[in-house]
Design an enzyme around this catalytic site. Structure first.
Site, PDB file in Angstrom:
ATOM      1  N   GLU A  61      -4.822  -8.849   2.845  1.00  9.65           N
ATOM      2  CA  GLU A  61      -5.864  -8.519   3.822  1.00  9.65           C
ATOM      3  C   GLU A  61      -7.083  -9.430   3.742  1.00  9.65           C
ATOM      4  O   GLU A  61      -7.618  -9.868   4.770  1.00  9.65           O
ATOM      5  CB  GLU A  61      -6.280  -7.053   3.654  1.00  9.65           C
ATOM      6  CG  GLU A  61      -5.294  -6.049   4.233  1.00  9.65           C
ATOM      7  CD  GLU A  61      -4.086  -5.791   3.338  1.00  9.65           C
ATOM      8  OE1 GLU A  61      -3.215  -5.018   3.751  1.00  9.65           O
ATOM      9  OE2 GLU A  61      -4.021  -6.385   2.234  1.00  9.65           O
ATOM     10  N   GLU A 119       0.829  -1.205   0.000  1.00 11.87           N
ATOM     11  CA  GLU A 119       0.000   0.000   0.000  1.00 11.87           C
ATOM     12  C   GLU A 119       0.869   1.263   0.000  1.00 11.87           C
ATOM     13  O   GLU A 119       0.592   2.209  -0.755  1.00 11.87           O
ATOM     14  CB  GLU A 119      -0.944  -0.023   1.207  1.00 11.87           C
ATOM     15  CG  GLU A 119      -1.927  -1.185   1.133  1.00 11.87           C
ATOM     16  CD  GLU A 119      -3.265  -0.897   1.776  1.00 11.87           C
ATOM     17  OE1 GLU A 119      -4.203  -0.534   1.058  1.00 11.87           O
ATOM     18  OE2 GLU A 119      -3.351  -1.041   3.018  1.00 11.87           O
TER      19      GLU A 119
END
Length: 266
Positions: free
Chosen positions: A140, A120
């Site tokens: 995730e 990210e």
């Protein structure tokens, strides 16, 4: 020059090198690291002598994502930085380049793990280099979590949507070669040489006119979601003032005289 116990700051000429420095945890994000990162972005933008930034990791890893226990403050690690987070509840998003974009170019030098929050943060960088054994991925969903660091918005704008959705929805790991093939990174180099390559690229950026470089970067991001007509109009507003700078005149003189230009941000 700033830095914390989990984030080191070093000058290499006109480049500021920020190193995630928690190798025992594969540089998982902690509060001291986030504070150091944010302060590093601010320091780079405030210092006109800095023309580029490199983000890398210590110990053969880039970043294994968020250390949820450390960020929650369990134990005393980083407790001295708790007031910083209270004063600016958005600090962690700024540190991860979700809510902050440095005006100087940011080059990522990746070795080893660059997963979850690491991937990210990567999406907030401008130029990306990785060692052959680097690993990328957004894990995730495999943990029942959401990649809330910006990936559901940014990834599809940086790589083809089919690849973005596969990465987001499968939670699988990607090799450096595969990451390069889908356009997530720009260079794959022998292991242990990502920083060396990033410094080479930074040197090329640093040799260019800093006002021009910053204006070009700003224009690219500013116009990314505009229509072509609106984007071209915005480009003129960004670009024309650069031609009136002393740096632009110096660049033209240096070209005519066949010598390296000396830019002074004027």
């Amino acid at each position: 020059m700033g830095g914390t116990e989990h984030l080191t700051v070093q000058r290499e000429g006109a480049t500021l090198v920020l190193t995630l420095n928690r190798p025992e945890a594969k540089n998982a994000l902690s509060l001291p690291m986030l504070v150091g990162l944010y302060d590093g972005w601010v320091e780079a933008d405030a210092d006109d002598a800095i023309r580029s930034i490199i983000l890398t990791g210590a110990g053969g890893a880039f970043c294994a994502g968020m250390d949820l226990k450390a960020l929650a403050g369990r134990g005393m690690e980083g407790e001295q930085y708790r007031d910083r987070l209270k004063a600016d509840p958005d600090l962690h998003w700024k540190a991860m380049l979700r809510h902050h974009r440095p005006r100087k170019p940011v080059i990522a030098a990746v070795e080893g793990h660059c997963v979850a929050g690491g991937t990210e943060i990567l999406q907030g960088t401008d130029i990306r280099v990785a060692g052959e054994s680097a690993t990328f991925g957004l894990f995730e969903v495999k943990r029942g979590l959401f990649p809330i660091g910006g990936s559901t918005v940014r990834l599809q704008r940086q790589i083809p949507r089919t690849h973005a959705l596969e990465m987001l929805l499968t939670g699988r790991a990607y090799s450096a070669r595969e990451a390069a093939d889908i356009g997530l990174i720009g260079h794959v180099v022998p292991d242990g040489t990502a920083l060396e390559k990033a410094l080479e690229i930074a040197g090329q950026v640093n040799a260019c006119g800093p006002l021009a470089v910053e204006a070009v970067k700003a224009s690219v991001y500013e116009t990314a979601e505009m229509s072509e007509g609106d984007g071209l109009a915005a480009e003129l507003k960004r670009g024309w003032p650069v031609f009136d700078t002393a740096d632009a005149k110096e660049g033209s003189r240096a070209f005519a005289e066949r010598r390296p230009p000396v830019f002074r941000r004027e």
